[in-house]
Design a protein around this motif. Structure first.
Motif, PDB file in Angstrom:
ATOM      1  N   ALA A  21       0.838  -1.197   0.000  1.00 28.77           N
ATOM      2  CA  ALA A  21       0.000   0.000   0.000  1.00 28.77           C
ATOM      3  C   ALA A  21       0.877   1.252   0.000  1.00 28.77           C
ATOM      4  N   SER A  22       1.530   1.505  -1.109  1.00 30.68           N
ATOM      5  CA  SER A  22       2.546   2.564  -1.181  1.00 30.68           C
ATOM      6  C   SER A  22       1.962   3.970  -1.195  1.00 30.68           C
ATOM      7  N   ALA A  23       0.681   4.118  -1.555  1.00 25.65           N
ATOM      8  CA  ALA A  23       0.089   5.458  -1.653  1.00 25.65           C
ATOM      9  C   ALA A  23      -0.783   5.815  -0.454  1.00 25.65           C
ATOM     10  N   VAL A  24      -1.014   4.880   0.437  1.00 20.71           N
ATOM     11  CA  VAL A  24      -1.971   5.117   1.516  1.00 20.71           C
ATOM     12  C   VAL A  24      -1.453   6.173   2.486  1.00 20.71           C
ATOM     13  N   ARG A  25      -2.333   7.088   2.857  1.00 12.50           N
ATOM     14  CA  ARG A  25      -1.972   8.128   3.817  1.00 12.50           C
ATOM     15  C   ARG A  25      -2.796   8.051   5.099  1.00 12.50           C
ATOM     16  N   TRP A  26      -3.923   7.349   5.004  1.00 12.10           N
ATOM     17  CA  TRP A  26      -4.768   7.201   6.185  1.00 12.10           C
ATOM     18  C   TRP A  26      -5.347   5.793   6.215  1.00 12.10           C
ATOM     19  N   ILE A  27      -5.182   5.129   7.343  1.00 14.04           N
ATOM     20  CA  ILE A  27      -5.729   3.789   7.553  1.00 14.04           C
ATOM     21  C   ILE A  27      -6.658   3.851   8.758  1.00 14.04           C
ATOM     22  N   HIS A  28      -7.851   3.317   8.579  1.00 15.13           N
ATOM     23  CA  HIS A  28      -8.823   3.292   9.676  1.00 15.13           C
ATOM     24  C   HIS A  28      -9.047   1.865  10.140  1.00 15.13           C
ATOM     25  N   SER A  29      -9.009   1.675  11.446  1.00 15.19           N
ATOM     26  CA  SER A  29      -9.284   0.365  12.027  1.00 15.19           C
ATOM     27  C   SER A  29     -10.731   0.294  12.480  1.00 15.19           C
TER      28      SER A  29
END
Length: 318
Positions: A63-71
């Protein structure tokens, strides 16, 4: 408006049609892909700028472009275990979605332990009319380890039962409505000595692992009970078993366990002064709805360039 640096929003889980529409509306034109797990769309992992769901280490690396991850979870142990603790992406959680039912579950366990409800259940199974003198929560002290969402909701409920409420939290300068006395972690033993019920609502972090062990159980009253509703591992199970079998404390209500599912051979199942529930305290439809609400609100914030809510301090683990 569009999501900055326009890219796919990858959302894992199962959703009702109305929930999907809410998420798409919040994305304000950004393409939204719904999947069971983030890895189900490996072709999008490299371009997704927002991902909702827990990623494995391999998926996170892709996931090289991800800036925000939500759990979708309130506790982010599984998310951080995949290497997210060192990843530059912002991590948010669903903290608070299960606070109400967890506090209710804690109150239920406290009432059952205080009144020896298992004795009534045994009598009912035997069709036996057995009246006995039992306790009441009025005037007792509820000691809460962790004054976050669940802890503060529990404080309000315990006060409604005319209990005195004390608690331990890392940031003693933060407001703690409904709590009569707030102690710093270094004063944990002082709080334990005051409490008739010690309720664990703290997250499982490196700082809380085995926070309650032999020394802590010995600091409690022999008449006190421990209730665990947040995460296993905060209480040292071996120390707890010894405290129960040797009479250091009066009993326990356990919804969260050091090993889950709790093995069938675990002695906790058969101890007469212990109530076991299967980490089920927050499994309600409303918990799920509140989790979706948290993500939708944050997606709107992201699109509008406003600060996100429920941002996780990766170094603290929550």
């Amino acid at each position: 408006m569009c999501v900055p640096e326009y890219g796919p929003v990858l959302v894992s889980g199962r959703f009702e049609p109305e929930e999907r529409e809410r998420i798409r509306a919040a994305a304000a034109g950004a393409p939204v892909e719904f999947v069971e797990r983030p890895g189900d769309r490996a072709d999008l992992l490299g371009s997704a700028t927002v991902i909702a769901g827990t990623l494995s280490g391999e998926e996170l690396a892709a996931a090289s472009a991800v800036r925000w991850i939500h759990s979708w979870a309130a506790g982010v142990n599984a998310d951080l275990a995949g290497g997210l603790d060192e990843h530059p992406a912002t991590l948010t959680s669903s903290a608070g979605n299960g606070a109400i039912p967890l506090a209710e579950h804690a109150m239920m366990l406290m009432l059952m332990l205080n009144r020896d409800a298992a004795r009534w259940a045994r009598a009912q199974a035997d069709h036996r009319w057995e009246r006995f003198q039992h306790g009441e929560l009025n005037g007792l002290t509820c000691g809460i380890i962790g004054l976050g969402h669940s802890g503060l909701d529990l404080a309000a409920k315990a006060r409604a039962f005319h209990m005195r409420v004390v608690g331990v939290r890392r940031r003693t300068d933060r407001p703690s409505p409904g709590v009569d006395a707030v102690y710093a972690p270094e004063d944990l033993h002082r709080m334990l000595g005051e409490a008739d019920f010690v309720v664990v609502t703290a997250p499982d972090t490196p700082a809380t692992e085995h926070l309650v062990g032999e020394a802590e159980f010995r600091a409690m009253k022999e008449s006190a009970f421990v209730v665990v509703v947040s995460r296993g591992g905060i209480v040292d199970d071996r120390a707890l078993l010894r405290a129960l079998t040797e009479g250091w404390i009066a009993g326990a209500g356990l919804d969260a366990h050091g090993e889950e599912p709790l093995p069938g051979a675990s002695p906790f199942w058969d101890l007469p002064q212990v109530i076991v529930t299967p980490h089920n305290g927050a499994t309600t439809a409303a918990t799920r709805r509140r989790g979706v609400d948290i993500f939708v609100d944050n997606l709107e914030r992201h699109v509008q360039g406003r600060p996100l809510a429920n941002v996780v301090d990766k170094s603290a683990g929550y």
